[in-house]
Design a protein around this motif. Structure first.
Motif, PDB file in Angstrom:
ATOM      1  N   ALA A  28      44.430  30.349  38.638  1.00 43.18           N
ATOM      2  CA  ALA A  28      46.055  30.418  37.985  1.00 43.18           C
ATOM      3  C   ALA A  28      46.115  31.349  38.173  1.00 43.18           C
ATOM      4  O   ALA A  28      47.364  32.275  38.495  1.00 43.18           O
ATOM      5  N   ALA A  29      45.077  32.284  37.897  1.00 45.07           N
ATOM      6  CA  ALA A  29      45.818  34.315  37.284  1.00 45.07           C
ATOM      7  C   ALA A  29      45.727  35.042  38.684  1.00 45.07           C
ATOM      8  O   ALA A  29      46.937  35.253  38.879  1.00 45.07           O
ATOM      9  N   GLU A  30      45.460  34.264  40.159  1.00 39.85           N
ATOM     10  CA  GLU A  30      45.559  34.828  41.123  1.00 39.85           C
ATOM     11  C   GLU A  30      46.958  34.106  41.873  1.00 39.85           C
ATOM     12  O   GLU A  30      47.213  34.784  42.842  1.00 39.85           O
ATOM     13  N   VAL A  31      47.026  32.949  41.596  1.00 40.58           N
ATOM     14  CA  VAL A  31      48.238  32.212  41.705  1.00 40.58           C
ATOM     15  C   VAL A  31      49.055  33.450  41.688  1.00 40.58           C
ATOM     16  O   VAL A  31      50.246  34.108  42.424  1.00 40.58           O
ATOM     17  N   PHE A  32      49.150  33.800  40.811  1.00 42.24           N
ATOM     18  CA  PHE A  32      50.109  34.568  39.650  1.00 42.24           C
ATOM     19  C   PHE A  32      50.731  35.866  40.089  1.00 42.24           C
ATOM     20  O   PHE A  32      51.749  36.517  40.917  1.00 42.24           O
ATOM     21  N   SER A  33      48.909  36.182  40.560  1.00 44.11           N
ATOM     22  CA  SER A  33      49.630  38.054  41.434  1.00 44.11           C
ATOM     23  C   SER A  33      49.718  37.711  42.678  1.00 44.11           C
ATOM     24  O   SER A  33      50.516  38.360  42.892  1.00 44.11           O
ATOM     25  N   ALA A  34      49.671  36.540  42.763  1.00 46.63           N
ATOM     26  CA  ALA A  34      50.160  36.824  44.665  1.00 46.63           C
ATOM     27  C   ALA A  34      51.154  36.330  44.568  1.00 46.63           C
ATOM     28  O   ALA A  34      52.521  37.262  45.098  1.00 46.63           O
ATOM     29  N   TRP A  35      52.177  35.277  43.664  1.00 45.72           N
ATOM     30  CA  TRP A  35      53.103  35.329  43.129  1.00 45.72           C
ATOM     31  C   TRP A  35      54.456  36.656  42.536  1.00 45.72           C
ATOM     32  O   TRP A  35      54.978  36.998  43.421  1.00 45.72           O
ATOM     33  N   GLU A  36      54.014  37.357  42.074  1.00 47.23           N
ATOM     34  CA  GLU A  36      54.115  38.880  41.490  1.00 47.23           C
ATOM     35  C   GLU A  36      54.310  39.541  42.995  1.00 47.23           C
ATOM     36  O   GLU A  36      55.691  40.059  43.446  1.00 47.23           O
ATOM     37  N   SER A  39      57.252  37.520  45.444  1.00 47.28           N
ATOM     38  CA  SER A  39      58.461  38.199  44.572  1.00 47.28           C
ATOM     39  C   SER A  39      59.320  39.377  44.562  1.00 47.28           C
ATOM     40  O   SER A  39      60.316  39.245  44.648  1.00 47.28           O
ATOM     41  N   GLY A  40      58.185  40.891  44.663  1.00 45.54           N
ATOM     42  CA  GLY A  40      59.426  42.004  45.335  1.00 45.54           C
ATOM     43  C   GLY A  40      59.102  41.757  46.970  1.00 45.54           C
ATOM     44  O   GLY A  40      60.591  42.386  46.467  1.00 45.54           O
ATOM     45  N   VAL A  41      59.158  41.602  47.708  1.00 43.38           N
ATOM     46  CA  VAL A  41      59.065  41.433  48.918  1.00 43.38           C
ATOM     47  C   VAL A  41      59.385  40.000  49.695  1.00 43.38           C
ATOM     48  O   VAL A  41      60.424  40.711  50.627  1.00 43.38           O
ATOM     49  N   ARG A  42      59.246  38.970  49.048  1.00 40.05           N
ATOM     50  CA  ARG A  42      59.286  37.508  49.877  1.00 40.05           C
ATOM     51  C   ARG A  42      58.917  38.003  51.395  1.00 40.05           C
ATOM     52  O   ARG A  42      60.011  37.107  52.905  1.00 40.05           O
ATOM     53  N   ARG A  47      53.688  35.025  51.503  1.00 39.63           N
ATOM     54  CA  ARG A  47      54.077  33.856  50.788  1.00 39.63           C
ATOM     55  C   ARG A  47      52.541  32.691  51.292  1.00 39.63           C
ATOM     56  O   ARG A  47      51.757  32.303  50.344  1.00 39.63           O
ATOM     57  N   ASP A  48      52.308  33.218  52.991  1.00 44.18           N
ATOM     58  CA  ASP A  48      51.282  32.649  53.257  1.00 44.18           C
ATOM     59  C   ASP A  48      49.745  32.577  52.363  1.00 44.18           C
ATOM     60  O   ASP A  48      48.731  31.281  51.872  1.00 44.18           O
ATOM     61  N   MET A  49      49.798  33.837  51.947  1.00 44.02           N
ATOM     62  CA  MET A  49      48.751  34.181  50.749  1.00 44.02           C
ATOM     63  C   MET A  49      49.172  33.457  49.465  1.00 44.02           C
ATOM     64  O   MET A  49      47.590  32.710  49.123  1.00 44.02           O
ATOM     65  N   LEU A  50      50.266  33.345  49.393  1.00 41.51           N
ATOM     66  CA  LEU A  50      50.368  32.993  47.688  1.00 41.51           C
ATOM     67  C   LEU A  50      50.181  31.110  48.095  1.00 41.51           C
ATOM     68  O   LEU A  50      49.355  30.723  46.462  1.00 41.51           O
ATOM     69  N   VAL A  51      50.529  30.737  49.145  1.00 36.12           N
ATOM     70  CA  VAL A  51      50.255  28.824  49.318  1.00 36.12           C
ATOM     71  C   VAL A  51      48.823  29.356  48.849  1.00 36.12           C
ATOM     72  O   VAL A  51      48.375  27.846  48.687  1.00 36.12           O
ATOM     73  N   GLY A  52      47.690  29.745  49.902  1.00 35.45           N
ATOM     74  CA  GLY A  52      46.124  29.657  49.796  1.00 35.45           C
ATOM     75  C   GLY A  52      45.107  29.763  48.437  1.00 35.45           C
ATOM     76  O   GLY A  52      45.182  28.866  47.769  1.00 35.45           O
TER      77      GLY A  52
END
Length: 92
Positions: A28-36, A39-42, A47-52
């Motif tokens: 879950a922490a890795e999800v948040f980090s990827a989202w951060e 979210s800064g650059v879209r 995004r693919d990394m976040l989905v992974g």
């Protein structure tokens, strides 16, 4: 709106121990980090990394469920949906 996660294959030999529970938090922490990052650059690559990372988090949850001897979360997910409906979380 629905999100289909399909059937999730759990790892063999998982145990219902602290390490397995902590793995859910780590993912879950890795999800948040990827989202951060996203979210800064879209950026689509981020995004693919976040989905992974989301998939890794779902897998960690499935592993903990399997370690507890739970192989079908459909009823629990439905019960969570009912609670969320009662709380008005699906209203637009």
């Amino acid at each position: 709106m629905r999100v289909n996660v399909g059937t999730v294959r759990a790892f063999p030999g998982v145990l219902p121990d602290k390490a397995q529970a902590v793995k859910v938090v780590e993912e879950a922490a890795e999800v948040f980090s990827a989202w951060e990052q996203w979210s800064g650059v879209r950026d689509e690559g981020i995004r693919d990394m976040l989905v992974g990372e989301l998939a890794d988090c779902v897998t960690a949850c499935a592993n903990l469920a399997a370690a507890l001897g739970v192989y079908d979360l459909a009823r629990a997910v439905k019960e969570a949906e009912v609670r969320n409906e009662e709380r008005g979380r699906y209203e637009e």
